[in-house]
Design an enzyme around this catalytic site. Sequence first.
Site, mmCIF file in Angstrom:
data_model
loop_
_atom_site.group_PDB
_atom_site.id
_atom_site.type_symbol
_atom_site.label_atom_id
_atom_site.label_comp_id
_atom_site.label_asym_id
_atom_site.label_seq_id
_atom_site.Cartn_x
_atom_site.Cartn_y
_atom_site.Cartn_z
ATOM 1 N N ASP A 12 6.695 -2.596 4.292
ATOM 2 C CA ASP A 12 5.376 -2.755 4.258
ATOM 3 C C ASP A 12 4.514 -1.567 4.237
ATOM 4 O O ASP A 12 5.229 -0.360 4.692
ATOM 5 C CB ASP A 12 4.960 -3.790 5.344
ATOM 6 N N SER A 13 3.270 -1.608 4.176
ATOM 7 C CA SER A 13 2.273 -0.317 4.359
ATOM 8 C C SER A 13 2.287 0.191 5.729
ATOM 9 O O SER A 13 1.815 0.931 6.236
ATOM 10 C CB SER A 13 1.126 -0.610 3.723
ATOM 11 N N TYR A 44 -2.861 0.668 2.558
ATOM 12 C CA TYR A 44 -2.768 0.923 0.852
ATOM 13 C C TYR A 44 -3.833 0.324 0.152
ATOM 14 O O TYR A 44 -4.007 0.528 -0.858
ATOM 15 C CB TYR A 44 -1.342 0.206 0.477
ATOM 16 N N CYS A 75 4.589 -6.948 1.453
ATOM 17 C CA CYS A 75 3.120 -6.389 1.368
ATOM 18 C C CYS A 75 2.519 -7.093 0.016
ATOM 19 O O CYS A 75 3.064 -6.778 -0.967
ATOM 20 C CB CYS A 75 3.383 -4.845 1.340
ATOM 21 N N CYS A 187 -2.469 -11.122 3.144
ATOM 22 C CA CYS A 187 -2.167 -9.844 3.755
ATOM 23 C C CYS A 187 -1.156 -9.921 4.577
ATOM 24 O O CYS A 187 -1.582 -10.993 5.717
ATOM 25 C CB CYS A 187 -3.342 -9.066 4.100
HETATM 26 N N1 DGL Z 1 0.408 -5.772 4.834
HETATM 27 C C1 DGL Z 1 -0.317 -4.932 3.433
HETATM 28 C C2 DGL Z 1 -0.635 -6.310 2.534
HETATM 29 O O1 DGL Z 1 -0.127 -7.560 2.778
HETATM 30 C C3 DGL Z 1 -1.325 -4.412 3.989
HETATM 31 C C4 DGL Z 1 -1.808 -3.715 2.852
HETATM 32 C C5 DGL Z 1 -2.595 -2.355 3.354
HETATM 33 O O2 DGL Z 1 -2.057 -1.465 3.841
HETATM 34 O O3 DGL Z 1 -3.734 -2.090 2.944
HETATM 35 O O4 DGL Z 1 -1.524 -6.385 1.604
#
Ligand code: DGL
EC number: 5.1.1.3
Length: 260
Positions: A12-13, A44, A75, A187
């Site tokens: 994940d980010s 992200y 993510c 998210c």
């Molecule tokens: N957990 C990421 C998602 O599901 C977050 C993305 C981000 O870093 O903006 O989209």
Amino acid sequence: MNVEDRPIGFFDSGVGGLSVLKEAVRLLPGENFIYFGDSKNAPYGIKDINEVKALTFNAVDFLIEKNVKALVVACNTATSAAIIDLREKYSRIMPIIGIEPALKPAVEYKRKGKIIIMATPMTLSESKFSNLMNNYKSEAQIEPLPCPGLVELIETGVIEGDQLDKYLREKMNPFLDEGIAAVVLGCTHYPFIRKALSQVLTEKVPIIDGSRGTVKQLKRQLNEYNIINKKIKGGSIEINNSLNSDEIIKLSYKLLNLEE
Ligand code: DGL
């Protein structure tokens, strides 16, 4: 090492994908897991798509070096940006599982009012999401709700309190009077603020995330590739993060063990 004993990679980010990992540990307790959070580059969801693709490929390279047997892109943003390219490159060597907003179960509730999809601006603007929305738009009133800034709060450990409450009230206020059918957490960071969100919603509204569906898909794929670990307990978890700090690792374990 037997292929079954090799770990499953989660990416994940930042710390968000831990909400999916948690579900995976519940459903597949005998598996070994390696998590990589790219908190150094989070969020992200407000970046350019090519940058997100490049960051995603870097993260996946890190996990491949760790000898993973399967990959979960935990993510929504990275899934919408890079899953097609990732599958093209790697699906011959291992299953690649992505995540998308859980719109189907929200529609199946058949409640009156709008289905609100909270997600990052990138997830909501990519074609993967418009295709998903097109499948359901004749059956339900769907309201995409971009939530810039929310990932940043959760990345710093803010999962309750006034600042979060204010953010969520501002987002939800326009919909409270007209009735909300369901809220979809599009998210993987957002399941960690489920409690704070339910306090803002005045009536009892279903709050749905995609982690269960994603993990079920992971299990199906492990079976299909014949690489599922036969052990029924005792798997391991290793957490890595691109931020070189103890705090982020501490926060990661806290989130992983949080009871919802
Ligand atoms: N957990 C990421 C998602 O599901 C977050 C993305 C981000 O870093 O903006 O989209």
